[in-house]
Scaffold this active site. Sequence first.
Site, short mmCIF file in Angstrom:
data_model
loop_
_atom_site.label_atom_id
_atom_site.label_comp_id
_atom_site.label_asym_id
_atom_site.label_seq_id
_atom_site.Cartn_x
_atom_site.Cartn_y
_atom_site.Cartn_z
N PHE A 163 1.89 0.99 -1.00
CA PHE A 163 2.09 0.57 0.13
C PHE A 163 1.23 1.33 1.26
O PHE A 163 1.54 1.13 2.51
CB PHE A 163 3.65 0.23 0.83
N GLU B 113 -1.86 -7.86 1.46
CA GLU B 113 -1.42 -7.36 2.94
C GLU B 113 -1.41 -8.76 3.75
O GLU B 113 -0.71 -8.62 4.76
CB GLU B 113 -2.35 -6.34 3.41
#
Lengths: 749, 318
Positions: free
Chosen positions: A250, A712
């Site tokens: 992430f 994303e």
Amino acid sequence: MSSVKDWAAPTPISENRSGLIGKGVNRYEGRLKVTGTAPFAYEVEAPSPPAYGVLIPASIARGVVTSADVSQAKSAPGVLLVWSPDTVPAQGERGARINPRSQRGSNPALAARVEHFGQHVGFVVADTLENAKAAAALVRFTYDSVPADLIFEDCLDKAEDPEGEEDVRIGDFEAAYAKAPVRLDASYVSPLQNHAQMEPCATTAWWDGDQVTVHTSIQMVKGGQHTLAETLMIPSTQVRLLTRYIGGGFGGKGQSYDDLTLAALAARELGQPVKVAYTRQQMFQATIHRPAVQMRVRLGAQADGRLDAFALEAVTHCRREAPFTEHAANFARSLYAAPNRLTGHRLVKLDIPAAGAMRAPGEASGMLSLECAMDELAEQLGLDPIELRLRNEPETDPETGKPFSTRQLVRCMTEGAQRFGWDRRNPKPGQVRDGRWLVGLGMAAAIRGNFLLPAKAGVRIDADGTLTLRQGMTDIGTGTYTILAQITAETLGVPLSQVKVELGDSDFPPAPGSGGQFGAATAGSAAFAAGMNLRRALAELATGDPNSPLYGDDPELVTFGGGNIAVDNRAEPLDVLVARAAPEGVYVEGSITPAADARDYSQHTYGAHFAEVGVDPDTGEVRLRRMFGVFAAGRILNAKTAMSQITGGMIWGVGTALHEYNAVDPRYGSFIAQDLAGYHVPAHADIANLSAMFLDEVDDKANPMGIKGVGELGIAGAGAAIANAVYNACGARIRDYPLTPEKVLAALP
Amino acid sequence: MKPFTYARPSTVADALAMVAEVPGARFLAGGTNLVDLMKLQIEQPTHLVDVSRLPLGQVEETAEGGLRLGATTTNSQVAADARVRVRYPALAQAILAGASGQLRNKATTAGNLLQRTRCAYFYDTTKPCNKREPGAGCAAIGGIYANTAIFGASQACIATHPSDMAVALSALDAQVEVTGQNGQARAVALDDLHRLPGETPQIETSLQPGELITAVVLPPPPLGGQIYRKVRERASYAFAIGAVAVAGGKVALGAVAHKPWRAKAAEQALAKGANPAEAMAAEMTGARSDGHNDFKVKLMGRLGAACLTSTAGAGSDQ
């Protein structure tokens, strides 16, 4: 250099003859992961029995370590080594060999100067993890503390311009805003968030002569290799870094941490493999995080809803000595038309852990403001929120005037509205009940940039027909292994079962790794290029081989399919060709570089989120009832992994809106939430009914395959749709995320 | 985790003897709380006496018309028991509101009662905590953790008891059966099992050293409706930031005190004919908030009134 025009021609990917591109095939490594047999960095078997390292955190926020009493720890059972700032081996300066695009250097491990609570200042290695932990508890430090800036909200007056950055101004915002008949001026706050990856940072390291081998959990292979080589003051060629399986990144594992440095240093010192892993608490306290953002949004519109003036001004924070700007206003530069525009950022320097990239940096927090402000403005204007957005849809990029490569935002909104049942929304808040629940609908737009970076890949075919793709790429759980297998199989016209993919090794052709939703396009385009080069090599091989049925044919006319190489109706299996004509196998590499004219286009991925929530009027609890998203993100390589990425982003958006935050204790500088019981993210019961769809799209300005990133986009705007639904449900407009029961209850009558 | 020894007796008498033999010994049942705390070295037992195989795993009828929940019945087992679901719905609701399916499969009735606070400063071993280290001070006082007590807190501790099940048991007037080192059994009202923190927050219950809970006894179900409602920051596994159990005219509040908080002022007001909102207002006049947990006062007043209103008719309601 290539041009985007080169990418419009038909390719094996666009022709997709065996239909592998886009197919929802299962994860390449899925079986290993669900059976617990994929060796993550800490589980990798070392060549000889390892020792175990434990990191000791500092208990002050800012100052210096003045002494470390290690005497008790050194004599504790099983202890092999104890390091403190004065005894840790010398480490080289970092940064010169790091690609600034994807990497930032970290501080030396065990520095005496303490820059945040939880920075590691001690390290113990013992024969077992338990002995190392017990000994670590015996080390005593003394400090000289100095006053620290810890609380973002209290330091807003210290905000400064980020170095080398200026506000972006188009037209005259102030004049246009002053004249606008309808104005909105509202500030929104999104909190500090932690990555909270399931797999903590971990390293297993060993030396063989002057060569060190490290298995670590990192998103960028080359960055980690170079950082460690600099630290150890050895050439990068003496560092082999492997990162084959990663349990979540992430953005938080875009850089290396002390586990890598100290495992390598200790393994050298002890002449024995060493394993080091962060604890759950250290993952919160000693890695990077998404910083809080305070965003002031000012919108000036005509009575018909057209925006004349548009300003987003973000204030965010970073660690004092580790500059990082959360570019929370940048997304707005390409989203809505308005002739007079202002966007910019201010930065507060704090003495807390470093801020850094986290899934959709910029968009994830930034869109929480504007996409609610548009909802508020629509209500002021008496317009439907979608209609307001349609009236501000730009023809070309609103800031640069460049053409869009593709832009299907309008269709994402209209298609989504229809499928979601947006027409059932009552624009007046607080009107719909289901039992004791107040029910509301909300929507938000999504935008996220698309990127292509330079990368290489290698592919070989062996005499048994097996194709092996090798790349210094990572799969952080997104599906990289799987899509590279699909690309390779489709390019060479072989079944998936004939393709192997090997990733995460610094010995392999380099790729920039996973981040910025550039991974699939970047690594995939290089894999595609390698596959095309292998096609050419095999065509030359066959047409030049007197024993091939293709002998003498024009290599340009050769086709691949069904495991065969063919011209017209003359064909032979690839394994037969290779076994006969190149029994040692054929290996080629390919590469991708951004097109010289790629920046002539405004290139993004788009989407629209729709949410239905219930608000409990007794308690202020908000529960998601259903959520739907429509996205346009180029050609989709794998229906299943792409859907997992996009819905995973949406789910994170739900957490952003309702659950996720951390706070700094002003007395200590430590985070209040340090484990997954205290740091809430959505889990199954929070996500009852959530789905998404992709619009058909090929972006031939993006890369040779017409694909874009999906990693994303899903989080961008998602939380704002929830917040807008909460307002629609109960009339409480809460501009301070997350919308916890405490805040909602305070806003309820 | 520090090294420890382990024993697994098969009788209550053996368990009591084994835990008495070794200083620092602790009973272990489901381990869902104790083992986590051992990993963080908050608990450092030298010896674990595993009571999970003792013959205490049954739910039985009592002669009085109630139920006896053996100490090692699992949370899942009790919540799924048809007699519990029909006669004590607030208890079933409370148990199912707690933890996760996996945890409830391991966690036991007695262990649930003895779980320790989830105060962030209790878990953060870099901070002072009078529970972990008596006399060290309380970082929660003046801290930023908001899930703290509004009833019965002291200058030494403002932590709350995290159990959902115990709140329902309090409203149901449950009794706890305990066997001591002398082999004698005694009964403790649930309301008397947990203590307010006072000056000794490290002492959380009225159990004597080496005593073992063997059962929880439910009296016959009260007349009137029952309900358990829990407020939490997410729908999935999360500890309450406020909870209310109502059973008949009895009211207990969760996540507001060092123990399940029996709302006696509310009960008395109800008995005098107060409506639900008035009854809860009477209870909340005794609340003391500190800024961070102010929301709990409004929350508990509204939630309590809603629960009392929904149970005002006969029968149970959710």
